[in-house]
Design an enzyme around this catalytic site. Sequence first.
Site, PDB file in Angstrom:
ATOM      1  N   ASN A   1      -2.546 -39.069 -17.584  1.00 61.21           N
ATOM      2  CA  ASN A   1      -3.515 -38.073 -17.150  1.00 61.21           C
ATOM      3  C   ASN A   1      -3.554 -37.894 -15.634  1.00 61.21           C
ATOM      4  O   ASN A   1      -3.946 -36.833 -15.145  1.00 61.21           O
ATOM      5  CB  ASN A   1      -4.914 -38.464 -17.644  1.00 61.21           C
ATOM      6  CG  ASN A   1      -6.001 -37.623 -17.010  1.00 61.21           C
ATOM      7  OD1 ASN A   1      -6.130 -36.425 -17.274  1.00 61.21           O
ATOM      8  ND2 ASN A   1      -6.786 -38.241 -16.126  1.00 61.21           N
TER       9      ASN A   1
ATOM     10  N   SER B   1      -0.842 -28.612 -18.693  1.00 66.04           N
ATOM     11  CA  SER B   1      -1.769 -27.534 -18.346  1.00 66.04           C
ATOM     12  C   SER B   1      -1.264 -26.238 -18.949  1.00 66.04           C
ATOM     13  O   SER B   1      -0.055 -26.060 -19.151  1.00 66.04           O
ATOM     14  CB  SER B   1      -1.859 -27.400 -16.821  1.00 66.04           C
ATOM     15  OG  SER B   1      -2.538 -26.210 -16.462  1.00 66.04           O
TER      16      SER B   1
ATOM     17  N   TYR C   1       2.492 -26.763  -8.743  1.00 58.81           N
ATOM     18  CA  TYR C   1       1.632 -27.328  -9.778  1.00 58.81           C
ATOM     19  C   TYR C   1       2.083 -26.854 -11.159  1.00 58.81           C
ATOM     20  O   TYR C   1       2.221 -27.651 -12.090  1.00 58.81           O
ATOM     21  CB  TYR C   1       0.181 -26.942  -9.526  1.00 58.81           C
ATOM     22  CG  TYR C   1      -0.796 -27.557 -10.495  1.00 58.81           C
ATOM     23  CD1 TYR C   1      -1.220 -28.870 -10.341  1.00 58.81           C
ATOM     24  CD2 TYR C   1      -1.301 -26.817 -11.561  1.00 58.81           C
ATOM     25  CE1 TYR C   1      -2.115 -29.438 -11.228  1.00 58.81           C
ATOM     26  CE2 TYR C   1      -2.206 -27.374 -12.448  1.00 58.81           C
ATOM     27  CZ  TYR C   1      -2.615 -28.688 -12.280  1.00 58.81           C
ATOM     28  OH  TYR C   1      -3.506 -29.243 -13.172  1.00 58.81           O
ATOM     29  N   ALA C   2       2.326 -25.569 -11.309  1.00 59.27           N
ATOM     30  CA  ALA C   2       2.792 -25.036 -12.587  1.00 59.27           C
ATOM     31  C   ALA C   2       4.158 -25.592 -12.945  1.00 59.27           C
ATOM     32  O   ALA C   2       4.432 -25.913 -14.107  1.00 59.27           O
ATOM     33  CB  ALA C   2       2.836 -23.509 -12.527  1.00 59.27           C
TER      34      ALA C   2
ATOM     35  N   LYS D   1       3.650 -29.189 -14.155  1.00 63.64           N
ATOM     36  CA  LYS D   1       3.042 -29.245 -15.479  1.00 63.64           C
ATOM     37  C   LYS D   1       4.004 -28.746 -16.558  1.00 63.64           C
ATOM     38  O   LYS D   1       4.009 -29.240 -17.687  1.00 63.64           O
ATOM     39  CB  LYS D   1       1.743 -28.438 -15.491  1.00 63.64           C
ATOM     40  CG  LYS D   1       0.626 -29.054 -14.646  1.00 63.64           C
ATOM     41  CD  LYS D   1       0.264 -30.449 -15.114  1.00 63.64           C
ATOM     42  CE  LYS D   1      -0.945 -31.002 -14.387  1.00 63.64           C
ATOM     43  NZ  LYS D   1      -1.321 -32.362 -14.837  1.00 63.64           N
TER      44      LYS D   1
END
Length: 247
Positions: free
Chosen positions: A89, A151, A163-164, A167
């Site tokens: 996580n 995500s 970030y994308a 993920k």
Amino acid sequence: MKLNGKIAIITGAGKGIGREAALAIAAEGATVAAVARTQSNLDETVRMIRDKGGCAISLSHDLTVGSEVQAMVDTVIETYGRIDILINNAGGYPSEIYKNIEHQAIKLWEWSENQWDQIIKTNLRIPFLCMNKILPIMIQQRSGKVVSVSSRMGRIASQMGAYAVAKGGIITMTKTAAIQTQEYGIQVNAVSPGIVDTPGQRVYNHSVGQDDISMGSAADVAQAILYLLCDAPKAMNGQSIDLFTTV
């Protein structure tokens, strides 16, 4: 209790989704090793678990460092002798990256190399290192379950740059790990929530002027994680559960 006697490592367990996952998993009987950097946050998570009759320990480590991940694993093995569950996580979007943003995402050509590397390290290197150190133990046990928190930004077109990408990498790594470990009785899946109401998300929302945006619940994400640990069929492997698709 469906996880009675199981030993679970939960990263990023000091707050948000990690804390809710730790509480839910402990409530099902597992012993929780709550891991994060900030000891005070971990102590609060452990206190909450113990107040409800559960079993937990706190381990403060910088999980971007391989030797610290190994130290975490060594402590759990020395203490309990096995690792049954890994919840990947830990991650996030550091505030120093978005503090100067005004209502828009950083474009690919605007990222510095250091910013890009920091996001990838925090969100993709950590789950890699944890699986790299823990899967061999599960293989030896011929059992284990891994759930990683990805995500919706890693599942659909997104403007969130590194970030994308990180993920999305978790989704691919989940599928790869599932294929490579299924013969050993290991199940590897992920959850991909939309925007979740966590302390870090609220800080981000405020920084970009979106304090009124609708958000999902960290407790609901924890319940999806619990489903994958307790109730998902064995054939459900290498998959990701999408959550909060409308927010």
